[in-house]
Design an enzyme around this catalytic site. Structure first.
Site, mmCIF file in Angstrom:
data_model
loop_
_atom_site.group_PDB
_atom_site.id
_atom_site.type_symbol
_atom_site.label_atom_id
_atom_site.label_comp_id
_atom_site.label_asym_id
_atom_site.label_seq_id
_atom_site.Cartn_x
_atom_site.Cartn_y
_atom_site.Cartn_z
ATOM 1 N N SER A 95 -15.347 13.800 -10.405
ATOM 2 C CA SER A 95 -13.692 13.978 -10.252
ATOM 3 C C SER A 95 -13.249 13.491 -8.825
ATOM 4 C CB SER A 95 -13.380 15.385 -10.652
ATOM 5 O OG SER A 95 -11.768 15.317 -10.592
ATOM 6 N N ASP A 217 -11.259 12.668 -22.266
ATOM 7 C CA ASP A 217 -11.047 13.319 -20.997
ATOM 8 C C ASP A 217 -9.553 13.141 -20.622
ATOM 9 O OD1 ASP A 217 -10.644 14.128 -18.494
ATOM 10 O OD2 ASP A 217 -12.555 13.081 -17.515
ATOM 11 N N HIS A 245 -13.596 17.132 -18.827
ATOM 12 C CA HIS A 245 -13.685 16.595 -17.557
ATOM 13 C C HIS A 245 -14.751 16.675 -16.934
ATOM 14 C CE1 HIS A 245 -11.877 14.494 -14.204
ATOM 15 N NE2 HIS A 245 -11.841 15.488 -13.342
#
Lengths: 267, 112, 435
Positions: A95, A217, A245
């Site tokens: 991320s 996602d 995610h």
């Protein structure tokens, strides 16, 4: 300053192998990699750490100024690399950490020799032809919720708000069972994460890069994965058949397979 | 620290106020609050008997001065009786022994 | 009594038996299905990818959605606000994956009318026989009341924190004010005396309470100097006001007539006039004096008067110390006319005059307040310092005060004036004094 303590750095795996640094994203800590580490440990030296404000990092090292931009976090990564004197390590960032890795590799090219970007997004907010997946309003709502401390309060949160000096074990329990950390620091991390725009930085990546995205996602949609892939010359995109995610948790086998294949292909 | 205990009685020569315990910063106010309730008529003596006084500081001295003014405003006179040695020493340093009438005991003070 | 108690508790009562059986039968008719649908909390089952497979009526009611719009069509995150979605993806889902369950997380669900409903969500992963995760079971509790309560808590905590900060700021400001006021009651520096030296020390018992001791040394007429040291009754702002009045009255009076008895008499009039009305007598004790230096002879003459103040101590070069008695001087401000007693002495090289307030002699040396330092101890201590210059005497007394610790609970002022012996003067001092 003791960087190893500050960032709760843990080193495991095969000391003879190439070093892989696993960097957690917003919302959790190095525990996120628990299903990844076993797949790497035989052939690689694995470095784990917590960003300041997360997990078991040294909260006293927190600085709102330093961590108001991704550069502050990238500087922490460089310092971790320096503290362990890493050379040519593979940086795996989940991320927002994927973008932090891009910045760190730019600063310390001799230390970071390859990047793996797991569910990356250089820009969360939609912007004139770019689709990040969120409107500015959406992000404001998230930040507003975090600022008012509502999101993620557990049922046991009220005593914490009221100060639990007489029940210190309560705080520990929350810390241990939660990735969630100090709400004030999480707020700063969230603001930095979701308001940053790192699209320009992608163009400067010069190391072999693997981009992993997921079929479903909501935070980093497939358009974004494709955008990152397009923006980094020579990068490889692998879309994992995973929902959410965190493919390293929801689809660990597929994630590990893509990861080990990429590592094996590096010189 | 000792509490302040006070009692009053009337005699032919005027009121007698007996003070026991500490007359200090903490409780001199009680003494001063009591004064307006004691009537001193012209020519009378207000006898303050300090025989059981344990301690007196500057606030206590201020209270005694207030008693002096109270007696004078009624046309009477303050007489201190049975003043302990340490308090007498302070009265002498501040010159009040020259101003106030001091008697060895309250019998003499009331003229009994 | 027995019969009445039996109405409630006797299991053999025939009527009650029937009622209980009827209630139990009704309970049995409450099918598991109905219980699921109408439970006082929301139920939700999703596939591992979040797709909603089953949902109860209670939750559909909260959402304002029809079952057909939801089952197989929406994921759990679709029910959440954007903030909730992000939180779910970054915290909730990873933790659920790692722990297999998660409980009591505060989220908000979107209602069909556009409203947002605070809820507490718990989830558990159901595993198959071989341990593979099959589905996620979730309960959703209405947290509207709880949220209101938490908001109230948070608000209270914030206002308490604000009040605490404000109180601390106020306190700091008050202490600053006190410090400035206290300094205005004392001289910044003492003037240079030709062929002589003055030194002072002030001990503050409490930073929160303005002390009532004062001192000053100041030039009178090009040749002579005036000085005073004293103690006003009481503490706090009233005492500070009295100190201020006293200090400036004495300085003004001394310019008019530097005779010590005259200066104290003027002060007495001013204080008596100011404070005699109102039944709240205020007074001070003070020593006022003049210094007449004779640098050529290496001497100075001190003329002083006392109003109810402990006598000064004279420390002689020969190693002796003695009080300079001023008996009979009355407290200043008590009576319209007051007697003051004066005294004089000459200080030669190595002689020092010491003035002090009763904080020093009244310092407790034992457990209770009957063991006080006292006049005799002070005289004995002074003798050990005799022959030393004023600043050294003051320094030694400062050490003595520190040594009293908690026994020193009053403000204390010290002032020493003397003629240093030639041995004590540095060459620099000599230069400045002959200039």
């Amino acid at each position: 300053m003791d960087v190893v303590r500050r960032n709760n750095v843990t080193v495991t795996g095969n000391p003879q192998g190439r070093t892989v640094v696993l960097a957690h994203g917003f919302g959790c800590d190095q525990n996120m990699w628990r299903l990844t580490v076993p797949a790497l440990a035989d052939d690689h030296r694995v470095v784990l750490f917590d960003y300041v404000g997360a997990g078991r990092s040294d909260a006293s090292a927190f600085s709102e100024d330093r961590y108001a931009s991704l550069d502050g976090y990238a500087q922490d990564v460089v310092e971790v690399c320096e503290a362990l004197d890493l050379r040519d390590a593979v940086f795996v960032g989940h991320s927002v950490s994927a973008m932090i890795g891009v910045l760190a590799a730019d600063r310390a090219p001799e230390r970071i020799g390859a990047l793996v970007m797991v569910a990356p997004s250089p820009r969360y907010i939609d912007d004139d032809g770019y689709r990040g997946g969120f409107g500015a309003d959406d992000i404001e709502e998230l930040l507003g919720s975090l600022e008012s401390n509502y999101l993620g309060w557990s049922a046991a949160m009220a005593p914490v708000i009221m100060g639990n000096a007489d029940r210190p074990e309560l705080g520990d329990e929350l810390r241990n069972s939660f990735c969630a950390t100090d709400p004030d620091m999480a707020r700063v991390f969230a603001r930095t994460t979701f308001l940053s725009d790192s699209r320009e930085d992608l163009k400067r990546v010069r190391v072999p890069t693997l981009v992993l995205d997921c079929t479903q996602d909501v935070i980093a949609p497939r358009e974004v994965g494709a955008y990152v892939n397009r923006s980094i010359p020579g990068s490889t995109l692998v879309t994992l058949d995973a929902t959410g995610h965190c493919p390293h948790l929801s689809a660990p086998e597929a994630t590990n397979e893509a990861l080990t294949e990429f590592l094996a292909g590096l010189k | 620290m000792n509490a302040l205990k006070m009692s009053t009685r009337d005699t032919a020569s005027g009121p007698v106020l007996e003070v026991a315990g500490d007359l200090d910063y903490l409780n001199a106010g009680q003494f001063r609050d009591l004064l307006p309730t004691i009537t001193v008529r012209p020519g009378q003596r207000l006898v303050v008997d300090l025989g059981a006084l344990d301690f007196c500081d500057s606030s206590g001295i201020t209270a005694l001065i207030a008693a002096h003014h109270h007696a004078q405003s009624g046309g009477g006179q303050l007489v201190l009786a049975a003043v302990p040695a340490n308090t007498l020493r302070i009265l002498s340093i501040v010159g009040l022994d020259q101003v106030l009438t001091i008697h060895p005991d309250s019998e003499v003070a009331t003229g009994a | 009594m027995m019969a009445r108690a039996g109405q409630y508790s006797d299991p053999h009562d025939a009527d009650d038996d029937k009622t209980a059986q009827a209630a139990f039968a009704a309970l049995l008719e409450d099918s598991a299905e109905d219980l699921y649908e109408s439970a006082p909390c929301g139920y939700l089952s999703t596939l591992m990818d979040g797709t909603i497979a089953k949902i109860n009526s209670t939750l559909l009611g909260w959402l304002g959605l029809a079952r057909s719009d939801v089952v197989g069509r929406l994921r759990f995150t679709d029910l959440l606000t954007v903030g909730g979605k992000l939180y779910h993806e970054t915290h909730f889902a990873p933790l659920l994956r790692m722990q297999g369950q998660i409980s009591g997380i505060a989220l908000e669900i979107k209602q069909a009318g556009g409203g947002r409903m605070p809820v507490l969500v718990s989830s558990v992963v159901k595993h198959g026989t071989t341990g593979e995760p099959l589905l996620i079971r979730t309960t959703v509790f209405d947290a509207r009341d709880r949220r209101a309560y938490e908001e109230e808590l948070l608000r209270r905590q914030q206002s308490a924190e604000e009040a605490r900060r404000q109180a601390e700021a106020d306190r700091a400001r008050l202490q600053d004010t006190f410090a400035v006021l206290q300094q205005s009651l004392l001289p910044d520096t003492l003037p240079e005396l030709p062929g002589a030296e003055a030194a002072a020390h002030y001990h503050t018992a409490s930073p929160d309470r303005l002390g009532g001791d004062f001192y000053d040394v100041f030039p009178l007429d090009g040749k002579r100097f005036g000085f005073f040291l004293g103690d006003v009754c009481g503490k706090g702002p009233q005492a500070a006001a009295l100190t201020s009045l006293t200090r400036y009255t004495l300085r003004a009076a001394a310019l008019h007539d530097p005779d010590p008895v005259s200066a104290l008499t003027t002060l007495n009039k001013v204080l008596h006039e100011r404070y005699s009305a109102g039944g709240d007598p205020r007074y001070c004790t003070a020593v006022f004096g003049t210094i007449d230096p004779d640098p050529d002879a290496g001497r100075l003459t001190v003329h002083l008067a006392s109003g109810g103040h402990p006598p000064a101590v004279v420390l002689r070069a020969d190693g002796t110390a003695a009080y300079l008695p001023t008996p009979g001087g009355l407290l200043v401000g008590v009576l319209p006319a007051a007697p003051f007693t004066d005294a004089s002495t000459t200080l030669g090289p190595g002689d020092t005059l010491l003035l002090y307030t009763d904080g020093l002699t009244e310092a407790r040396t034992g457990k209770d307040r009957t063991s006080l330092y006292g006049d005799e101890a002070l005289l004995a201590f002074a003798a050990t310092q005799a022959g030393r210059p004023p600043h050294a005497v003051i320094e030694a007394l400062g050490g003595l005060l520190t040594g009293f610790g908690d026994g020193l609970d009053d403000d204390t002022a010290l002032l020493a004036i003397g003629v240093p012996s030639s041995d004590d003067q540095t060459s620099e001092d000599r230069t400045s004094s002959t200039r």
